[in-house]
Design an enzyme around this catalytic site. Structure first.
Site, PDB file in Angstrom:
ATOM      1  N   CYS A  24       3.009  -2.854  -3.539  1.00 44.22           N
ATOM      2  CA  CYS A  24       3.945  -3.189  -4.616  1.00 44.22           C
ATOM      3  C   CYS A  24       3.605  -2.498  -5.923  1.00 44.22           C
ATOM      4  O   CYS A  24       4.376  -2.548  -6.869  1.00 44.22           O
ATOM      5  CB  CYS A  24       3.977  -4.694  -4.839  1.00 44.22           C
ATOM      6  N   CYS A  45       4.277  -9.166 -13.585  1.00 47.86           N
ATOM      7  CA  CYS A  45       2.950  -8.741 -14.037  1.00 47.86           C
ATOM      8  C   CYS A  45       2.208  -9.902 -14.695  1.00 47.86           C
ATOM      9  O   CYS A  45       1.000 -10.063 -14.507  1.00 47.86           O
ATOM     10  CB  CYS A  45       3.062  -7.585 -15.032  1.00 47.86           C
TER      11      CYS A  45
END
Ligand SMILES: Cc1ncc(COP(=O)(O)O)c(C=O)c1O
Lengths: 146, 390
Positions: free
Chosen positions: A34, A103
């Site tokens: 990812c 994130c």
């Protein structure tokens, strides 16, 4: 620029980059597929996180989120680290673009994974529900991560 | 130092193009469809622009349709060939896995409408094998569309060979030449091309203007209905300044094509050789069959967007096929198609040059990129593991 000044500051001048040789807890989350991996090291003394370091493979916001998360738990009691949320990390960075929210989730998870590792190593009992796993955040679904 | 090394995204407007355009923003404002002198002056400019574009493609001026850019021309070419095929019951379309989204998304739409889309492999060097095309063509194949050169990895396809196969098998052949036009010579006749797309802003022309070459005998389907502009195939009052600018830029680019290609590919080769000295770096795309200005490498253990941000902070504008720059979590479909694993594809860096770049800029890039890579590897847990595994 799509990033806030705070994000750029923490990306260009990341705080607490590195490793701790004799860490009391190490947490690693994400996967290279990812595009983001975070690894956080903590040193704990008397229930206080006395030192914290990180290494991150990822985009600008992944590096900035790691840097901010380590700043937010440094010198704090373990309980405060466990209460850290991805929203708090994102807010401290003056916001992240919607596609980058995962994130901040990774940063929260990395901190918690390091604490969990510390509990495991010390044989301290905990409620596993307090530790979200990768699947529970949902952002991967949104981003269709493979 | 400021270095623009993202010429595959768009280029600076050439001063010749700008100078040619200026009167058309000012004194020459007539509508080319008008009968009066104002209109006819604009009509003459359009006609001359059409001649220029046609000349450098070895086409006939009547075979050039002006569009709003590469995307529109790709859409119209593909939809037109599909409609022609469907009339004869042909609903099979062949393309490749590395096309621009202007092609791939148009094909997606046709798929939903019942067309069968077959995407050819490009193998690790990013090149289509003509033998694969020969095998793929069927009696119900309506169209083959293969890009002339790839926008990410710069590979140049064997277009003449592919065109020859299509002509022999009587299948319409379209090529998206947006990245090739003005950079490498194109001859639609010699290469047996039926439909070809160009876009002005990739050869120092203005943005928002392009052209579709459509060989005589192929009937286009309108995407935009209305007035009788562009032989009735693309309605709307023409973007006269844009078209004039495109022609001036194309004229300049094609006149200097050899000298530019020699100078630009020398800079490209310096970058490729210099950057491959960075440990654990990979060149993406074919080493020789490559656009003069394209450099595309992967650096293992780091992620592309962070590379771009650091380079940008040093004044260097580049691009990456990393997921983070595409707005999704998947890296570029082109890098995946040439067989790169996700984790390596995330670490790609594209530097695309033009004749406006200088050797001093290459020196600067060659000092900046290794610094950036080293700095990010220093903080990468992936890189650490790779080193430990050794
Ligand atoms: C290969 C290719 N095709 C099509 C396009 C689209 O062209 P435009 O931006 O003029 O619509 C581009 C540019 O991004 C391209 O690189």
């Amino acid at each position: 620029m799509m990033y806030s000044e705070k994000v750029m500051d923490h990306f260009m001048n990341p705080r607490n980059v590195g490793e701790i040789e004799d860490a009391d807890g190490i947490g690693e989350v994400g996967n290279a597929r990812c595009g983001d991996i975070m690894r956080i090291y903590i040193k704990v003394d008397n229930g206080i996180i006395t030192d914290v370091k990180f290494k991150t493979f990822g985009c600008g916001s992944a590096i900035a989120s790691s840097s901010m998360a380590t700043e937010m738990i440094k010198g704090k009691p373990i309980e405060e680290a466990l209460a850290l949320t991805n929203k708090a990390v994102a807010e401290a960075l003056d916001g992240l673009p919607p596609v980058k929210m995962h994130c901040s989730v990774l940063a929260e998870e990395a901190v918690k994974a390091a604490v969990k590792d510390y509990f495991d190593k010390k044989g301290i009992a905990y409620d596993p529900k307090e530790f979200p796993d990768c699947e529970s955040c949902g952002y991967c679904e949104i981003d269709k991560c493979g | 130092m400021k270095v623009y090394a993202d010429n595959a995204a768009t280029t600076a407007l050439s001063s010749a193009a700008k100078t040619a355009m200026l009167p058309y923003f000012d004194s020459i404002y007539g509508n080319p469809s008008s009968l009066h002198s104002f209109g006819q002056e604009a009509a003459r400019a359009l006609s001359s622009a059409r001649d220029t574009i046609a000349k450098h493609l070895n086409a006939d001026a009547r075979e050039i349709i002006f569009t709003s850019g590469g995307s529109e021309a790709d859409n119209q070419a593909i939809i037109s060939a599909a409609m022609l095929g469907a009339k004869k019951g042909k609903k099979h379309i062949i393309s490749t896995k590395i096309e621009h989204h202007a092609v791939l998304h148009t094909l997606d739409r046709l798929k939903k409408q019942g067309f069968e889309i077959e995407l050819l492999e490009v193998y690790s060097d990013g090149i289509v094998h003509p033998k694969d095309l020969e095998k793929a063509i069927r009696s119900d194949t309506a169209l083959v569309t293969v890009m002339y050169a790839n926008n990410e990895i710069g590979t140049i396809q064997p277009i003449a060979e592919l065109g020859g196969i299509c002509r022999e098998r009587n299948v319409i052949f379209h090529t998206d030449a947006v990245q090739a036009a003005g950079h490498i010579p194109i001859d639609v006749k010699a290469e047996n091309i039926d439909l070809l797309t160009i876009s002005a802003h990739k050869f120092h022309g203005p943005k928002g203007v392009g052209a579709l070459f459509c060989r005589r005998g192929i009937t286009l389907t309108n995407l935009i209905d209305g007035g009788a502009q562009e032989r009735g195939k693309r309605a709307g009052t023409e973007n006269v300044p844009g078209i004039v600018g495109m022609a001036a830029a194309f004229e300049e680019a094609c006149t200097n094509i050899e000298a530019n290609a020699a100078r630009v590919s020398a800079m490209r080769d310096r970058l490729i050789e210099g950057l491959l000295e960075i440990p654990e770096s990979i060149l993406n795309g074919h080493r020789e069959k490559r656009l003069p200005g394209n450099v595309n490498l992967c650096f293992k253990g780091i992620e592309g967007e962070s590379m771009l941000l650091l380079l940008d902070s040093m004044g260097i504008a580049a691009s990456s096929g990393s997921a983070c720059t595409s707005g999704s979590l998947d890296p570029s479909h082109v890098l995946l198609a040439i067989g790169l694993p996700h984790e390596i594809a995330h670490g790609s860096l594209r530097l695309s040059l033009s004749e406006y770049n200088t050797e001093e800029e290459m020196d600067y890039i060659l000092t900046a990129v290794p610094q950036v890579v080293a700095r990010l590897r220093e903080m990468s847990p992936v890189w650490k593991k790779m080193q430990e595994a050794k």
